[in-house]
Design a protein around this motif. Structure first.
Motif, PDB file in Angstrom:
ATOM      1  N   ASP A 283       0.816  -1.214   0.000  1.00  0.00           N
ATOM      2  CA  ASP A 283       0.000   0.000   0.000  1.00  0.00           C
ATOM      3  C   ASP A 283       0.847   1.260   0.000  1.00  0.00           C
ATOM      4  O   ASP A 283       0.324   2.369   0.039  1.00  0.00           O
ATOM      5  CB  ASP A 283      -0.975   0.006   1.181  1.00  0.00           C
ATOM      6  N   GLY A 284       2.171   1.124  -0.069  1.00  0.00           N
ATOM      7  CA  GLY A 284       3.054   2.280  -0.154  1.00  0.00           C
ATOM      8  C   GLY A 284       3.752   2.639   1.139  1.00  0.00           C
ATOM      9  O   GLY A 284       4.652   3.471   1.136  1.00  0.00           O
ATOM     10  N   MET A 285       3.350   2.044   2.253  1.00  0.00           N
ATOM     11  CA  MET A 285       3.980   2.341   3.536  1.00  0.00           C
ATOM     12  C   MET A 285       5.432   1.874   3.540  1.00  0.00           C
ATOM     13  O   MET A 285       5.723   0.715   3.251  1.00  0.00           O
ATOM     14  CB  MET A 285       3.224   1.637   4.663  1.00  0.00           C
ATOM     15  N   THR A 286       6.362   2.792   3.860  1.00  0.00           N
ATOM     16  CA  THR A 286       7.789   2.472   3.896  1.00  0.00           C
ATOM     17  C   THR A 286       8.312   2.591   5.320  1.00  0.00           C
ATOM     18  O   THR A 286       8.026   3.567   6.017  1.00  0.00           O
ATOM     19  CB  THR A 286       8.589   3.408   2.972  1.00  0.00           C
ATOM     20  N   VAL A 287       9.075   1.579   5.748  1.00  0.00           N
ATOM     21  CA  VAL A 287       9.674   1.566   7.085  1.00  0.00           C
ATOM     22  C   VAL A 287      11.185   1.407   6.934  1.00  0.00           C
ATOM     23  O   VAL A 287      11.664   0.333   6.573  1.00  0.00           O
ATOM     24  CB  VAL A 287       9.104   0.412   7.943  1.00  0.00           C
ATOM     25  N   PRO A 288      11.964   2.470   7.189  1.00  0.00           N
ATOM     26  CA  PRO A 288      13.428   2.354   7.136  1.00  0.00           C
ATOM     27  C   PRO A 288      13.965   1.746   8.433  1.00  0.00           C
ATOM     28  O   PRO A 288      13.596   2.196   9.525  1.00  0.00           O
ATOM     29  CB  PRO A 288      13.900   3.807   6.958  1.00  0.00           C
ATOM     30  N   VAL A 289      14.802   0.737   8.316  1.00  0.00           N
ATOM     31  CA  VAL A 289      15.297   0.000   9.485  1.00  0.00           C
ATOM     32  C   VAL A 289      16.824  -0.003   9.480  1.00  0.00           C
ATOM     33  O   VAL A 289      17.448  -0.344   8.467  1.00  0.00           O
ATOM     34  CB  VAL A 289      14.770  -1.454   9.481  1.00  0.00           C
ATOM     35  N   MET A 290      17.408   0.362  10.600  1.00  0.00           N
ATOM     36  CA  MET A 290      18.866   0.322  10.750  1.00  0.00           C
ATOM     37  C   MET A 290      19.329  -1.107  11.005  1.00  0.00           C
ATOM     38  O   MET A 290      18.817  -1.793  11.892  1.00  0.00           O
ATOM     39  CB  MET A 290      19.297   1.226  11.905  1.00  0.00           C
ATOM     40  N   LEU A 291      20.302  -1.565  10.204  1.00  0.00           N
ATOM     41  CA  LEU A 291      20.932  -2.871  10.399  1.00  0.00           C
ATOM     42  C   LEU A 291      22.371  -2.622  10.849  1.00  0.00           C
ATOM     43  O   LEU A 291      23.244  -2.326  10.035  1.00  0.00           O
ATOM     44  CB  LEU A 291      20.912  -3.683   9.098  1.00  0.00           C
ATOM     45  N   PRO A 292      22.632  -2.732  12.142  1.00  0.00           N
ATOM     46  CA  PRO A 292      23.987  -2.456  12.628  1.00  0.00           C
ATOM     47  C   PRO A 292      24.991  -3.496  12.142  1.00  0.00           C
ATOM     48  O   PRO A 292      24.637  -4.604  11.734  1.00  0.00           O
ATOM     49  CB  PRO A 292      23.835  -2.522  14.154  1.00  0.00           C
ATOM     50  N   CYS A 293      26.252  -3.131  12.220  1.00  0.00           N
ATOM     51  CA  CYS A 293      27.321  -4.074  11.922  1.00  0.00           C
ATOM     52  C   CYS A 293      27.256  -5.237  12.919  1.00  0.00           C
ATOM     53  O   CYS A 293      26.985  -5.036  14.109  1.00  0.00           O
ATOM     54  CB  CYS A 293      28.658  -3.344  12.038  1.00  0.00           C
ATOM     55  N   ARG A 294      27.439  -6.450  12.427  1.00  0.00           N
ATOM     56  CA  ARG A 294      27.397  -7.695  13.204  1.00  0.00           C
ATOM     57  C   ARG A 294      25.989  -8.029  13.695  1.00  0.00           C
ATOM     58  O   ARG A 294      25.806  -8.750  14.668  1.00  0.00           O
ATOM     59  CB  ARG A 294      28.377  -7.657  14.393  1.00  0.00           C
ATOM     60  N   SER A 295      24.975  -7.479  13.006  1.00  0.00           N
ATOM     61  CA  SER A 295      23.595  -7.807  13.370  1.00  0.00           C
ATOM     62  C   SER A 295      23.033  -8.823  12.389  1.00  0.00           C
ATOM     63  O   SER A 295      23.499  -8.945  11.255  1.00  0.00           O
ATOM     64  CB  SER A 295      22.720  -6.553  13.372  1.00  0.00           C
TER      65      SER A 295
END
Length: 681
Positions: A283-295
Motif C-alpha cells: 500500500d506504499g507504507m515504507t519503514v526504514p530500518v537500521m541494520l547495525p554491523c554484526r547484526s
C-alpha cells in the motif's frame, strides 16, 4: 511506543530583513547585492517546492537553505556553527531535505545568526563547499504521529557475533581466487558476489535445484548456524548462501525473495558496516530500518512474503543521532536526525531452498499460487470492452464514495482554462467524477456526465447537472458546446482505437471555434529532472495520508511472473526485471501477456497496467478485491484494480492530430499528466 515528529511550517508573507544599520537609503555593495539575490532565490525555491514562506521581520526561527541532510550536511557539522551565534533551542532537520530550521532562545540571537551566517561557507560530509542562506520564518512547529512498528515477522538481533568472528568471516572470503571456481562469480554491476551450495540465477531469480555447486557451506558458517539454532535465533538450518560485498554508494533494488525458490525464514548477516534497509508494504507504507554491523536480520511471514526490501544507493544514511548505530526504525524526528557515512558492507544471506510449491497466505504476490491472474492485455475490441467493464466501470461503482472523498482540490491549470472561457459558455465535463470542476465558474453553463451512477449521484447531491453515459456516445447534440474538458478519463480506454474514438467524441460536441482540454496520466513521472507531486509524496512510516492525486504511479508486481520477486541481494531491480520497453514507450508492450499490477508512489515501467485502489470502507465481497492482510496493527482494507494506459511524451498530441478539423493550441506537462488544448476549426 515512541513519537514520530514531522516538520512543517506556518508562516507569513515573505520578505528580506535588514539589520538596524541598513536604512532605506543604504546602498548595497556588489557582494551584498549578490548575497541578497541568493537569499531571494532560496526563499522562492522554498516557497515553490516546499510551501515554506519567509517573513520580513526578525523572529526566533530561521530556515537555513543548503544546510540540510539532503545536502550531506550532518547535525554534528551544522549545530556548532549555529551555536556560535547563541543558544539553540531546537534544530529541525527533515530527512532528505536541502534545508533545516533552527530556533534560538531569543530573537536577538536569531538575528545575530541571520547577520553572521548568511553567505557563510561550510564544508559538507563529502568535502564539498556549500554556502548557507538564512531567512526568518514566523513559526516552526511539528506534530506527533504514531510510530510505525517493524513489519510483522521481522526482527534484528544486534551483536549476534563477536568482532573476532566478524574478522574471521571476512577473511574467509577470497575474492581473488581462480575464476574457474564454480563458487566464484564475476562482479555484478555494483558489487562482488559468491554463491554456495546453489547458485542464484539473476536472469530468472531462482536456483536450479538439480544442479548443486560442489562443496557445502563454509565450515565457519556451519558452526555459527548450529549455534544460532541452539540459541533459538533461527528455526531452520539454511542450505544456501550468497555473499555480497558493497562499496559505499551502492544498494539493493526493492524486491521480494522468490516464493517458489526459498522457504519462509531468510536471514542476512551484516558485516563491515551498518546500513539502513527500506521495507515497503504494497500500500506504499515504507519503514526504514537500521541494520547495525554484526547484526542478524531475520525475515519470516509477512515481512518475508509480502513486503519488499531494498537499500537506496547513496553514500550517507539518515539515522537517529541519539541512537547511534543501534537497530530499529529510523523515525522522522527532525530534532534527532543526522547523517552516517557508509563503509564497505559484506552481507552473508542464508536461505533454505524450497522443494515444494509455496502455499503462503499471500497469493497476490506468490508465483507458486498465481495460476489465475486478474486481467490480460486485450486483443480485440470485445476484450477491451470487457476489460473496461471489469476493471474500470465496476470498480468506480464500488469505490465511488471513497474516491470522491479524495477528490476535492481543483488543479490550477484546469481552473485557469475554465475561468478564461467567455461568460455564458456551454461546457461539458466528460467523465466528471464527483463534479469538482462543475462549480468552478458560475458564469458558465456546465453539465457533467460519467459512466458511474454512484459518482453522478454525488454530483446531483451537490446540486450539479449531471447524467450517466458512455464517453464514446454522449447524448448531446453535435456542435452544441463552447468547450469540453476530459480530465483523467481517456487513459481508461484499453486500445488506441478506443482512445482516439473518445477524442473524436469530444470534437463532435464542440461548435466551430470551441475548445477542449484533455488530461491523461503520463508515463514520465519525472520530467525535466523534476519529480511529479505524486512521486514526491512517497509515503513513509510516519503515516502520510492516503489520498492519491495521481493514485498509483508505481513499480510493477507482475501477475504472471513477479518482477520484483527475487534474491535479497539480487542484481536486478524491479525496473530491470520488469522493464518491458527498456526505458522506451510501446503501447503493445504487454500483448499476449498478463497486465502488471503496480505498487504506490514509484515510477511507471509499463504503459498498460492495473493500478491498485486501497479501499477504506466495507465494499463487500468481490472477485477484484484482494486483501493484503494486516499491516502491523492496522488493516489497510481490500484492494481494487483499475485499468490504465499511461501516455508517453507526444502520444496524446499524436492521437489528437489523427482527428479532422482540429488545431492543437497547447500541449504541456502538468504534475505527472500530459495535457492538450485543442480547437475545432
Amino acid at each position: 511506543m515512541g513519537n514520530v515528529v514531522q516538520f512543517f511550517s506556518n508562516m507569513a508573507a515573505p520578505g528580506i530583513v535588514m539589520d538596524s544599520n541598513h536604512q532605506s537609503n543604504y546602498k548595497l555593495s556588489k557582494t551584498e547585492k549578490k548575497l541578497l539575490r541568493k537569499q531571494i532565490k532560496a526563499r522562492h525555491t522554498l516557497l515553490r517546492h516546499e510551501g515554506i514562506e519567509t517573513v520580513s521581520y526578525a523572529t526566533q526561527s530561521l530556515i537555513v537553505a543548503n544546510g540540510g541532510l539532503g545536502n550531506q550536511v550532518s547535525r554534528n557539522q551544522l549545530l556548532p556553527v549555529l551555536e556560535k551565534c547563541g543558544l539553540v533551542d531546537a534544530l529541525l532537520m527533515p530527512p532528505n531535505k536541502p534545508y533545516s530550521c533552527v530556533r534560538y532562545k531569543t530573537v536577538e540571537e536569531s538575528k545575530k545568526a541571520y547577520d553572521t551566517l548568511n553567505g557563510k561557507e561550510i564544508v559538507d560530509d563529502l568535502g564539498q563547499k556549500i554556502i548557507l542562506y538564512l531567512n526568518f520564518v514566523e513559526k516552526a512547529q511539528w506534530k506527533e504521529l504514531g510510530l510505525q512498528a517493524l513489519p510483522p515477522g521481522l526482527k534484528v538481533i544486534e551483536e549476534i557475533i563477536s568482532s573476532e568472528d566478524e574478522k574471521m568471516l571476512l577473511e574467509s572470503v577470497n575474492w581473488t581466487e581462480d575464476t574457474e571456481n564454480q563458487n566464484f562469480q564475476k562482479s555484478l554491476k555494483h558489487r562482488r558476489v559468491k554463491h554456495f551450495v546453489y547458485e542464484f540465477h539473476y536472469e530468472n531469480n531462482n536456483v536450479d535445484k538439480d544442479k548443486p555447486l560442489p562443496g557445502g557451506l563454509p565450515d565457519i558458517c556451519e558452526s555459527i548456524l548450529e549455534k544460532w539454532l541452539k540459541e533459538g535465533f533461527i528455526k531452520h538450518k539454511p542450505n544456501q548462501l550468497t555473499i555480497n560485498q558493497y562499496e559505499p554508494g551502492h544498494g539493493i533494488p526493492a524486491h521480494i525473495d522468490t516464493h517458489s525458490a526459498f522457504e519462509d525464514e531468510i536471514i542476512s548477516l551484516s558485516l563491515g558496516s551498518e546500513i539502513v534497509m527500506d521495507f515497503k508494504h504494497p500500500d506504499g507504507m515504507t519503514v526504514p530500518v537500521m541494520l547495525p554491523c554484526r547484526s542478524l536480520l531475520v525475515m519470516t511471514g509477512e515481512s518475508r512474503y509480502l513486503w519488499t526490501h531494498g537499500i537506496t544507493p547513496r553514500k550517507f544514511d539518515t539515522v537517529q543521532a541519539s541512537k547511534g548505530h543501534k537497530s530499529g526504525i529510523i523515525t522522522s524526528d527532525v530534532e534527532d536526525l543526522t547523517l552516517n557515512k557508509r563503509g564497505i558492507r559484506t552481507s552473508f544471506t542464508f536461505r533454505k531452498v524450497r522443494q515444494t510449491p509455496c502455499n503462503c497466505s499471500y497469493p497476490l504476490v506468490c508465483d507458486s499460487q498465481m495460476k489465475e491472474t486478474p486481467a490480460s492485455f486485450p486483443e480485440s475490441d470485445k476484450e477491451a470492452l470487457q476489460l473496461e467493464q471489469d476493471y474500470v466501470h465496476r470498480v468506480y461503482e464500488e469505490i465511488a464514495r471513497h474516491f470522491s472523498s479524495t477528490r476535492h482540490t481543483p488543479w490550477p491549470h484546469i481552473v485557469e482554462f475554465l475561468k478564461a472561457l467567455p461568460s455564458g459558455s456551454l461546457v461539458a465535463d466528460i467523465g466528471c467524477g464527483n463534479g469538482k470542476y462543475l462549480g468552478i465558474n458560475n458564469e458558465l453553463y456546465m453539465i457533467g456526465c460519467d459512466h458511474s451512477q454512484n459518482l453522478v449521484d454525488i454530483c446531483r447531491e451537490r446540486q450539479y447537472q449531471a447524467f450517466v453515459c458512455d464517453a464514446l456516445a454522449v447524448p448531446i447534440r453535435s456542435g452544441s458546446c463552447d468547450a469540453c474538458i476530459s480530465i483523467a478519463v481517456i487513459h481508461h480506454f484499453a486500445t488506441a482505437e478506443r482512445r482516439v474514438a473518445a477524442l473524436q467524441e469530444l470534437v463532435r460536441l464542440l461548435r466551430p471555434g470551441g475548445k477542449a482540454l484533455i488530461y491523461v496520466w503520463a508515463m514520465e513521472q519525472e520530467y525535466k529532472k523534476k519529480k511529479s507531486k505524486y512521486l514526491r509524496e512517497n509515503r513513509t512510516s510516519q503515516g502520510m495520508k492516503e489520498e492519491i492525486s495521481n493514485d498509483a504511479s508505481v513499480q510493477e508486481l507482475l501477475v504472471k511472473q513477479l518482477p520484483n520477486v527475487g534474491n535479497q541481494d539480487s542484481a536486478h531491480s524491479v525496473s530491470s526485471i520488469n522493464d518491458f520497453q527498456d526505458g522506451g514507450c510501446n503501447s503493445k508492450n504487454v500483448a499476449n501477456s498478463k497486465l502488471p499490477i503496480h505498487t504506490n508512489r514509484t515510477s511507471f515501467h509499463s504503459q498498460d497496467l492495473l493500478v491498485p485502489w486501497h479501499f477504506k470502507g466495507n465494499p463487500g465481497k468481490d472477485k477484484r478485491v484482494e486483501p493484503f492482510g494486516p499491516l502491523g496493527s492496522r488493516d489497510p482494507g481490500p484492494v481494487f484494480h483499475r485499468y490504465y494506459h499511461v501516455f508517453c511524451e507526444g502520444e496524446l498530441e499524436a492521437a489528437c492530430r489523427t482527428l479532422n478539423n482540429i488545431s492543437i493550441l497547447q500541449s504541456y506537462y502538468d504534475q505527472g499528466n500530459w495535457c492538450v488544448i485543442l480547437q475545432k476549426v
